[in-house]
Write a protein that holds these residues in place. Sequence first.
Motif, PDB file in Angstrom:
ATOM      1  N   VAL A  65      -5.738   4.241   1.005  1.00 28.88           N
ATOM      2  CA  VAL A  65      -4.775   5.175   0.548  1.00 28.88           C
ATOM      3  C   VAL A  65      -3.290   5.114   1.214  1.00 28.88           C
ATOM      4  O   VAL A  65      -2.366   4.789   0.404  1.00 28.88           O
ATOM      5  CB  VAL A  65      -4.878   6.624   0.809  1.00 28.88           C
ATOM      6  CG1 VAL A  65      -3.974   7.573   0.305  1.00 28.88           C
ATOM      7  CG2 VAL A  65      -6.093   7.155  -0.015  1.00 28.88           C
ATOM      8  N   LYS A  66      -3.263   4.567   2.567  1.00 27.89           N
ATOM      9  CA  LYS A  66      -2.095   4.373   3.163  1.00 27.89           C
ATOM     10  C   LYS A  66      -1.418   3.046   2.521  1.00 27.89           C
ATOM     11  O   LYS A  66      -0.254   2.877   2.515  1.00 27.89           O
ATOM     12  CB  LYS A  66      -2.107   4.104   4.697  1.00 27.89           C
ATOM     13  CG  LYS A  66      -1.125   3.845   5.457  1.00 27.89           C
ATOM     14  CD  LYS A  66      -1.227   3.502   6.908  1.00 27.89           C
ATOM     15  CE  LYS A  66      -0.200   3.331   7.766  1.00 27.89           C
ATOM     16  NZ  LYS A  66      -0.442   3.007   9.006  1.00 27.89           N
ATOM     17  N   GLU A  67      -2.237   2.026   2.162  1.00 32.20           N
ATOM     18  CA  GLU A  67      -1.829   0.591   1.603  1.00 32.20           C
ATOM     19  C   GLU A  67      -0.852   1.056   0.181  1.00 32.20           C
ATOM     20  O   GLU A  67      -0.086   0.402  -0.165  1.00 32.20           O
ATOM     21  CB  GLU A  67      -2.807  -0.299   1.289  1.00 32.20           C
ATOM     22  CG  GLU A  67      -2.618  -1.505   1.014  1.00 32.20           C
ATOM     23  CD  GLU A  67      -3.837  -2.650   0.769  1.00 32.20           C
ATOM     24  OE1 GLU A  67      -4.150  -2.763  -0.288  1.00 32.20           O
ATOM     25  OE2 GLU A  67      -4.545  -2.541   1.839  1.00 32.20           O
ATOM     26  N   VAL A  68      -1.480   1.934  -0.446  1.00 31.97           N
ATOM     27  CA  VAL A  68      -0.888   2.319  -1.773  1.00 31.97           C
ATOM     28  C   VAL A  68       0.375   3.081  -1.514  1.00 31.97           C
ATOM     29  O   VAL A  68       1.509   2.789  -2.350  1.00 31.97           O
ATOM     30  CB  VAL A  68      -1.850   3.104  -2.781  1.00 31.97           C
ATOM     31  CG1 VAL A  68      -1.206   3.542  -3.907  1.00 31.97           C
ATOM     32  CG2 VAL A  68      -3.162   2.188  -3.041  1.00 31.97           C
ATOM     33  N   LEU A  69       0.398   4.096  -0.572  1.00 32.52           N
ATOM     34  CA  LEU A  69       1.503   5.018  -0.550  1.00 32.52           C
ATOM     35  C   LEU A  69       2.614   4.514   0.212  1.00 32.52           C
ATOM     36  O   LEU A  69       3.698   4.857  -0.082  1.00 32.52           O
ATOM     37  CB  LEU A  69       1.051   6.313   0.289  1.00 32.52           C
ATOM     38  CG  LEU A  69      -0.083   7.191  -0.472  1.00 32.52           C
ATOM     39  CD1 LEU A  69      -0.314   8.362   0.160  1.00 32.52           C
ATOM     40  CD2 LEU A  69       0.550   7.660  -1.830  1.00 32.52           C
ATOM     41  N   PHE A  70       2.197   3.754   1.012  1.00 32.35           N
ATOM     42  CA  PHE A  70       3.326   2.780   2.019  1.00 32.35           C
ATOM     43  C   PHE A  70       3.027   1.295   1.859  1.00 32.35           C
ATOM     44  O   PHE A  70       2.464   0.861   3.018  1.00 32.35           O
ATOM     45  CB  PHE A  70       3.249   3.299   3.133  1.00 32.35           C
ATOM     46  CG  PHE A  70       3.460   4.756   3.674  1.00 32.35           C
ATOM     47  CD1 PHE A  70       4.657   5.311   3.519  1.00 32.35           C
ATOM     48  CD2 PHE A  70       2.357   5.228   3.814  1.00 32.35           C
ATOM     49  CE1 PHE A  70       4.769   6.634   3.631  1.00 32.35           C
ATOM     50  CE2 PHE A  70       2.181   6.870   3.928  1.00 32.35           C
ATOM     51  CZ  PHE A  70       3.535   7.427   3.602  1.00 32.35           C
ATOM     52  N   PRO A  71       3.135   0.636   0.522  1.00 37.19           N
ATOM     53  CA  PRO A  71       2.990  -0.622   0.342  1.00 37.19           C
ATOM     54  C   PRO A  71       3.779  -1.731   1.088  1.00 37.19           C
ATOM     55  O   PRO A  71       4.692  -1.296   1.900  1.00 37.19           O
ATOM     56  CB  PRO A  71       3.263  -0.923  -0.954  1.00 37.19           C
ATOM     57  CG  PRO A  71       4.165   0.072  -1.418  1.00 37.19           C
ATOM     58  CD  PRO A  71       3.991   1.183  -0.462  1.00 37.19           C
ATOM     59  N   MET A  72       2.967  -2.911   1.373  1.00 39.35           N
ATOM     60  CA  MET A  72       3.624  -3.824   2.188  1.00 39.35           C
ATOM     61  C   MET A  72       4.946  -4.445   1.569  1.00 39.35           C
ATOM     62  O   MET A  72       4.985  -4.368   0.192  1.00 39.35           O
ATOM     63  CB  MET A  72       2.607  -5.189   2.445  1.00 39.35           C
ATOM     64  CG  MET A  72       1.569  -4.447   3.398  1.00 39.35           C
ATOM     65  SD  MET A  72       0.392  -5.803   3.467  1.00 39.35           S
ATOM     66  CE  MET A  72      -0.705  -5.414   2.237  1.00 39.35           C
TER      67      MET A  72
END
Length: 306
Positions: free
Chosen positions: A296-303
Amino acid sequence: MLFSSSLKEWWRRWWQSKKKKGTERGEKRRNPLSAIAYYLVVLIGYLLALDFFSDFLGDDISKNNNININNNNQKKKKEVIKLFWFTLHAIVGIISHLLVLKSDPGIVTEKNHKVCYKMFPFDDLLYEEGKSCRTLNIDIPARSKWDAVTNRRVCKSDHYCAVVNQAIGLRNLRWFLLFLIVNGALCAHGGLVCWNRVMTRIPKHWHSVKEKDFFGLFLPALMYHHTRSMFSMFVLFSVGFGVLVFALYHIYLVSMNVTTNETYKYAHMRRVNKRLPKSERVEVVNIWNRGIVLNVKEVLFPMRVY
């Protein structure tokens, strides 16, 4: 006629400039009709909702329901508050659409190719290292896909959405989820507005019928006497339910760290595995699934891709 020809000329020059900019970035021109259609649907729905807020528009309720002027004014204040929240909800829905429409899905170019290439490891199942993109003449990063509609390679590509006229990928999946949730809830909100309008206009003795025989007598009576409101309610609730279910499906994919594009490939591989002997079957494993929190963190705070 002069104004019409000048407007057409302005529109032609503007469209040509957009086309030129898109060509320089390797993009196709995106047809704005789908986005315009969305705004028209929202506008028409909002105008219908304004009509449904009958108290606010000046209907004299006191004549119909024999209530005093003070109660009538209090009811109108409540309708104004309801209209305010519905208007705010509609504005947020349009903003969520603009966020997706104007966002960067995570475009892979020659400049940021090295950054995108290091983002995700290759699983040698869905994505094999060393394959080259014939259009961009670069090595294909893992989890990227060429979007034929917008003519771009998108990092962690999910799908192309015609409603928002945009490719959905690494950088804008969060805004797409927001768009689905807000607009699904907006449809449900509109359905409640329709239901509330009908409930305020039926005679008091109908409520006893509602308790005795809701589906056999009460609901058909509402469909007959309040056809437009009831039809609008059913359509809005149906569309809202479908959009929210679609949003839940994407939230599930986010929790598993898999894209829509990858689910098709995994499903195909599992079908192929069933036809093969056990000794020849390939183990299908999602190596990018790091747990719900990190996914979920990867989607909310994408690289960043730049």
